[in-house]
Every structure is written in structure tokens, then in C-alpha cells.
Design a protein around this motif. Structure first.
Motif, PDB file in Angstrom:
ATOM      1  N   THR A   1      38.886  41.517  40.914  1.00  0.00           N
ATOM      2  CA  THR A   1      37.781  42.329  40.140  1.00  0.00           C
ATOM      3  C   THR A   1      37.365  43.349  40.880  1.00  0.00           C
ATOM      4  OG1 THR A   1      35.983  41.169  40.726  1.00  0.00           O
ATOM      5  CG2 THR A   1      37.076  40.370  38.453  1.00  0.00           C
ATOM      6  N   ARG A   2      36.442  44.286  40.351  1.00  0.00           N
ATOM      7  CA  ARG A   2      36.297  45.155  41.468  1.00  0.00           C
ATOM      8  C   ARG A   2      35.431  44.680  42.513  1.00  0.00           C
ATOM      9  NH1 ARG A   2      34.947  50.727  40.526  1.00  0.00           N
ATOM     10  NH2 ARG A   2      33.291  51.500  42.068  1.00  0.00           N
ATOM     11  N   GLN A   3      34.721  43.701  42.450  1.00  0.00           N
ATOM     12  CA  GLN A   3      34.228  42.819  43.545  1.00  0.00           C
ATOM     13  C   GLN A   3      35.037  41.501  43.503  1.00  0.00           C
ATOM     14  OE1 GLN A   3      32.236  44.039  46.066  1.00  0.00           O
ATOM     15  NE2 GLN A   3      31.963  45.864  45.133  1.00  0.00           N
TER      16      GLN A   3
ATOM     17  N   GLN B   1      40.288  48.881  39.798  1.00  0.00           N
ATOM     18  CA  GLN B   1      39.646  49.854  39.091  1.00  0.00           C
ATOM     19  C   GLN B   1      39.840  49.589  37.583  1.00  0.00           C
ATOM     20  OE1 GLN B   1      38.084  52.773  40.529  1.00  0.00           O
ATOM     21  NE2 GLN B   1      38.232  51.096  42.081  1.00  0.00           N
ATOM     22  N   GLY B   2      40.694  48.878  37.136  1.00  0.00           N
ATOM     23  CA  GLY B   2      41.066  48.500  35.663  1.00  0.00           C
ATOM     24  C   GLY B   2      41.489  47.205  35.244  1.00  0.00           C
ATOM     25  N   LEU B   3      41.360  46.269  36.076  1.00  0.00           N
ATOM     26  CA  LEU B   3      41.654  44.861  35.937  1.00  0.00           C
ATOM     27  C   LEU B   3      40.727  43.732  36.405  1.00  0.00           C
ATOM     28  CD1 LEU B   3      44.476  43.319  35.492  1.00  0.00           C
ATOM     29  CD2 LEU B   3      44.765  43.550  38.071  1.00  0.00           C
ATOM     30  N   CYS B   4      40.815  42.936  35.499  1.00  0.00           N
ATOM     31  CA  CYS B   4      40.042  41.463  35.879  1.00  0.00           C
ATOM     32  C   CYS B   4      41.042  40.463  35.736  1.00  0.00           C
ATOM     33  CB  CYS B   4      39.033  41.524  35.074  1.00  0.00           C
ATOM     34  SG  CYS B   4      37.868  40.029  35.365  1.00  0.00           S
ATOM     35  N   LEU B   5      41.231  39.575  36.996  1.00  0.00           N
ATOM     36  CA  LEU B   5      42.030  38.528  36.686  1.00  0.00           C
ATOM     37  C   LEU B   5      41.511  37.384  37.379  1.00  0.00           C
ATOM     38  CD1 LEU B   5      45.152  37.128  36.362  1.00  0.00           C
ATOM     39  CD2 LEU B   5      45.488  37.879  38.516  1.00  0.00           C
ATOM     40  N   ASN B   6      41.270  36.236  36.753  1.00  0.00           N
ATOM     41  CA  ASN B   6      40.388  35.037  37.030  1.00  0.00           C
ATOM     42  C   ASN B   6      41.055  33.750  36.472  1.00  0.00           C
ATOM     43  OD1 ASN B   6      37.932  36.226  38.247  1.00  0.00           O
ATOM     44  ND2 ASN B   6      37.726  37.065  36.166  1.00  0.00           N
TER      45      ASN B   6
ATOM     46  N   ALA C   1      43.260  27.923  32.897  1.00  0.00           N
ATOM     47  CA  ALA C   1      44.024  28.975  32.508  1.00  0.00           C
ATOM     48  C   ALA C   1      43.721  30.332  33.294  1.00  0.00           C
ATOM     49  CB  ALA C   1      43.669  29.384  30.955  1.00  0.00           C
ATOM     50  N   VAL C   2      44.838  31.161  33.411  1.00  0.00           N
ATOM     51  CA  VAL C   2      44.616  32.394  33.952  1.00  0.00           C
ATOM     52  C   VAL C   2      44.344  33.569  33.060  1.00  0.00           C
ATOM     53  CG1 VAL C   2      45.976  34.060  35.600  1.00  0.00           C
ATOM     54  CG2 VAL C   2      46.337  31.551  35.827  1.00  0.00           C
ATOM     55  N   VAL C   3      43.237  34.018  33.233  1.00  0.00           N
ATOM     56  CA  VAL C   3      42.940  35.157  32.248  1.00  0.00           C
ATOM     57  C   VAL C   3      43.016  36.402  32.994  1.00  0.00           C
ATOM     58  CG1 VAL C   3      40.993  35.956  30.615  1.00  0.00           C
ATOM     59  CG2 VAL C   3      41.492  33.436  31.071  1.00  0.00           C
ATOM     60  N   ALA C   4      43.744  37.419  32.279  1.00  0.00           N
ATOM     61  CA  ALA C   4      43.750  38.877  32.735  1.00  0.00           C
ATOM     62  C   ALA C   4      42.912  39.639  31.499  1.00  0.00           C
ATOM     63  CB  ALA C   4      44.995  39.183  32.965  1.00  0.00           C
ATOM     64  N   ARG C   5      42.372  40.707  32.206  1.00  0.00           N
ATOM     65  CA  ARG C   5      41.642  41.559  31.195  1.00  0.00           C
ATOM     66  C   ARG C   5      41.860  42.806  31.626  1.00  0.00           C
ATOM     67  NH1 ARG C   5      36.789  39.258  31.258  1.00  0.00           N
ATOM     68  NH2 ARG C   5      37.753  37.562  29.779  1.00  0.00           N
ATOM     69  N   THR C   6      41.869  43.860  30.737  1.00  0.00           N
ATOM     70  CA  THR C   6      42.085  45.429  30.970  1.00  0.00           C
ATOM     71  C   THR C   6      40.899  46.070  30.717  1.00  0.00           C
ATOM     72  OG1 THR C   6      42.792  45.858  28.800  1.00  0.00           O
ATOM     73  CG2 THR C   6      44.614  45.530  30.436  1.00  0.00           C
ATOM     74  N   ASP C   7      40.504  46.985  31.219  1.00  0.00           N
ATOM     75  CA  ASP C   7      39.287  47.864  30.835  1.00  0.00           C
ATOM     76  C   ASP C   7      39.809  49.587  31.099  1.00  0.00           C
ATOM     77  OD1 ASP C   7      36.801  48.916  30.398  1.00  0.00           O
ATOM     78  OD2 ASP C   7      35.763  48.103  32.008  1.00  0.00           O
ATOM     79  N   PRO C   8      40.259  49.849  30.165  1.00  0.00           N
ATOM     80  CA  PRO C   8      40.784  51.313  30.226  1.00  0.00           C
ATOM     81  C   PRO C   8      39.649  52.215  30.216  1.00  0.00           C
ATOM     82  CG  PRO C   8      40.894  50.466  27.877  1.00  0.00           C
ATOM     83  CD  PRO C   8      40.545  49.357  28.739  1.00  0.00           C
ATOM     84  N   THR C   9      38.347  51.890  29.778  1.00  0.00           N
ATOM     85  CA  THR C   9      37.342  52.888  29.565  1.00  0.00           C
ATOM     86  C   THR C   9      36.071  52.739  30.592  1.00  0.00           C
ATOM     87  OG1 THR C   9      36.227  51.402  27.978  1.00  0.00           O
ATOM     88  CG2 THR C   9      37.594  53.056  26.990  1.00  0.00           C
TER      89      THR C   9
END
Length: 149
Positions: A29-31, A36-41, A110-118
Motif C-alpha cells: 500500500t502507500r505505507q 501510488q495506485g495499488l493496494c495488495l493484502n 485470499a490475496v486481495v488487490a485493489r486499484t485506486d485510479p482517483t
């Protein structure tokens, strides 16, 4: 966390609990990675538990189930039910309400990926909107919402 050149290595370990009420292991994530546009947990849902019904207003979400099985209630009024098993991928479009439930006898991972284009700060809680549990799922009120210490 170790940095090698421009890459960031995040060692496996438990991180903060997810805002959806699900145990989340540290990820990208950012931290701490500066994404900049990705979250993977890595998400863990113990047997006999559930998350909080919610949607992500501006995020696309992709899920890969590593082990276990969950039922995911999704769509308007959480009216649709999909059983997700180890080896399955699931895509959740932005704005789609969803609720993971583990009625099984093993922890679902589960592996979860999320985008954040905005947004410029992709995190676990970015654009998350909690929704009310519909009446047809009232039996789920007896299941604990997962919050790992």
C-alpha cells in the motif's frame, strides 16, 4: 521492510485489521511501500465468521482464494451469492456491495488487490462505504465480525 534500489520488500506478518472487519496481513500500500495506485493484502477469515457488508466507491477489486472457501454475497441488496473456493479468482467492480462469509471449518485465506485510479493514497479503507445487512441475511448477525488482535 528492506529497500533494494527502487524496489521495496515487505516481510510477511500481520498488519492492522481491515476496516471491513477482516484480519489483514501486511501488504503493498502507500505505507509501507509507497504505492501510488495499488493496494495488495493477504486477507484471513476464520471459520464461522464474516466481514462487514460494504462497497468501494472508486476501486476495482480482484481476489484470489489461496485456501478455504467463502460465500460472497454481492450486488444490489446483497441478493446474489457466489461460493469462492481455493484456486478461484473473483472480480468486484467499483460500487458493488459485497460481504464475505466463512461458514466452513478452516480459515479462508485470499490475496486481495485493489486499484485506486482517483486517489493518491491507496489504503485498505479508501472509498469504503459500509452498507446495512439486508433482512434476508439476518441469520448472519449471529456470526462474529472478524477482528484479529
Amino acid at each position: 521492510m528492506s529497500t533494494h534500489g527502487d524496489c521495496v520488500l515487505i516481510r510477511s506478518g500481520r498488519g492492522p485489521d481491515g476496516a471491513q472487519g477482516i484480519g489483514v496481513a501486511s501488504g503493498v500500500t502507500r505505507q509501507p511501500a509507497g504505492a501510488q495506485g495499488l493496494c495488495l493484502n493477504l486477507v484471513m477469515i476464520p471459520p464461522g465468521s464474516r466481514g462487514i457488508p460494504h462497497f468501494h466507491d472508486r476501486h476495482e477489486t480482484a481476489i484470489y482464494t489461496v485456501s478455504g472457501q467463502t460465500e460472497v454475497w454481492h450486488g444490489h441488496g446483497l441478493a446474489k451469492r457466489t461460493v469462492v473456493r481455493a484456486g478461484d479468482f473473483m472480480y468486484i467492480p467499483p460500487g458493488t456491495p459485497h460481504l464475505p462469509v466463512n461458514r466452513g471449518d478452516v480459515t479462508a485465506i485470499a490475496v486481495v488487490a485493489r486499484t485506486d485510479p482517483t486517489e493518491t493514497d491507496p489504503t485498505e479503507t479508501e472509498s469504503r462505504v459500509v452498507v446495512e445487512l439486508p433482512r434476508h441475511l439476518a441469520d448472519l448477525l449471529s456470526l462474529p465480525i472478524v477482528v484479529q488482535e
